[in-house]
Scaffold this motif. Structure first.
Motif, PDB file in Angstrom:
ATOM      1  N   LYS A  82      -9.191   3.617  11.771  1.00  0.00           N
ATOM      2  CA  LYS A  82      -9.551   5.024  11.513  1.00  0.00           C
ATOM      3  C   LYS A  82      -9.339   5.919  12.725  1.00  0.00           C
ATOM      4  O   LYS A  82     -10.062   6.880  12.926  1.00  0.00           O
ATOM      5  N   LYS A  83      -8.360   5.591  13.565  1.00  0.00           N
ATOM      6  CA  LYS A  83      -8.028   6.418  14.719  1.00  0.00           C
ATOM      7  C   LYS A  83      -6.521   6.604  14.792  1.00  0.00           C
ATOM      8  O   LYS A  83      -5.756   5.814  14.250  1.00  0.00           O
ATOM      9  N   GLU A  84      -6.115   7.647  15.502  1.00  0.00           N
ATOM     10  CA  GLU A  84      -4.698   7.938  15.651  1.00  0.00           C
ATOM     11  C   GLU A  84      -4.193   7.292  16.941  1.00  0.00           C
ATOM     12  O   GLU A  84      -4.848   7.374  17.982  1.00  0.00           O
ATOM     13  N   VAL A  85      -3.048   6.623  16.860  1.00  0.00           N
ATOM     14  CA  VAL A  85      -2.458   5.951  18.009  1.00  0.00           C
ATOM     15  C   VAL A  85      -0.968   6.272  18.079  1.00  0.00           C
ATOM     16  O   VAL A  85      -0.367   6.722  17.109  1.00  0.00           O
ATOM     17  N   LYS A  86      -0.407   6.030  19.224  1.00  0.00           N
ATOM     18  CA  LYS A  86       1.039   6.133  19.416  1.00  0.00           C
ATOM     19  C   LYS A  86       1.533   4.696  19.554  1.00  0.00           C
ATOM     20  O   LYS A  86       1.160   3.989  20.488  1.00  0.00           O
ATOM     21  N   ALA A  87       2.367   4.262  18.615  1.00  0.00           N
ATOM     22  CA  ALA A  87       2.803   2.872  18.573  1.00  0.00           C
ATOM     23  C   ALA A  87       4.315   2.774  18.747  1.00  0.00           C
ATOM     24  O   ALA A  87       5.061   3.658  18.332  1.00  0.00           O
ATOM     25  N   THR A  88       4.748   1.685  19.354  1.00  0.00           N
ATOM     26  CA  THR A  88       6.165   1.365  19.443  1.00  0.00           C
ATOM     27  C   THR A  88       6.482   0.429  18.286  1.00  0.00           C
ATOM     28  O   THR A  88       5.946  -0.674  18.203  1.00  0.00           O
ATOM     29  N   VAL A  89       7.334   0.897  17.373  1.00  0.00           N
ATOM     30  CA  VAL A  89       7.626   0.165  16.148  1.00  0.00           C
ATOM     31  C   VAL A  89       9.109  -0.187  16.115  1.00  0.00           C
ATOM     32  O   VAL A  89       9.964   0.642  16.414  1.00  0.00           O
ATOM     33  N   SER A  90       9.386  -1.424  15.749  1.00  0.00           N
ATOM     34  CA  SER A  90      10.752  -1.891  15.582  1.00  0.00           C
ATOM     35  C   SER A  90      10.886  -2.399  14.147  1.00  0.00           C
ATOM     36  O   SER A  90      10.450  -3.499  13.840  1.00  0.00           O
TER      37      SER A  90
END
Length: 146
Positions: free
Chosen positions: A108-116
């Motif tokens: 339930k929080k906003e994150v910045k993720a590195t997605v491949s």
């Protein structure tokens, strides 16, 4: 020579051959893993997302596309993988996560993720650092602490 020494020598030779074979198979697997890591790094994107839910579940039950389920080996289809359900822009997506990063992902929080692709490789907090969960003490550490 007695029969016992001959048997022991044969066992020793078989063990040495097995160690040599395992060494070369390990080197080959190491190279393959390095190639896969390079591919993941090449296709990585930074995306901000709102984490809705996270769980460990089977690949069949997670809701991945049929192409993902078909491409996984049969012996891994029954194993439980860390799955994250997140809102990326207007879409709700089901993503697979790295096992080392899974405990750090807040719900339930906003994150910045590195997605491949559909694989999350790194996570950073947008509004401040993420909480790192405390590692549980083992039985021996608890007993010696008392």
């Amino acid at each position: 020579m007695s029969k016992v020494t001959i048997v022991l020598l044969v066992i020793l030779v078989v063990l040495i051959i097995a160690c040599i074979v395992l060494y070369f198979l390990g080197k080959k697997a190491e190279k393959r893993q390095a190639e896969q890591q390079e591919q993941l790094a090449a296709t990585a994107q930074n995306i901000s997302m709102l984490i809705i839910d996270k769980a460990r579940m089977r690949i069949k039950d997670a809701g991945f596309p049929p192409a993902v389920i078909e491409n996984t080996p049969k012996y891994l289809r029954r194993s439980r993988v860390p799955v994250v359900k997140a809102k990326v822009g207007p879409k709700i997506m089901v993503l697979m996560c790295d096992t080392e990063i899974y405990p750090m992902i807040p719900v339930k929080k906003e994150v910045k993720a590195t997605v491949s692709g559909i694989y999350i490789t790194a996570v950073k907090g947008i509004r401040g650092p993420l909480d790192v969960p405390q590692k549980k003490k083992g039985l021996f550490a608890r007993l010696t602490g008392k």
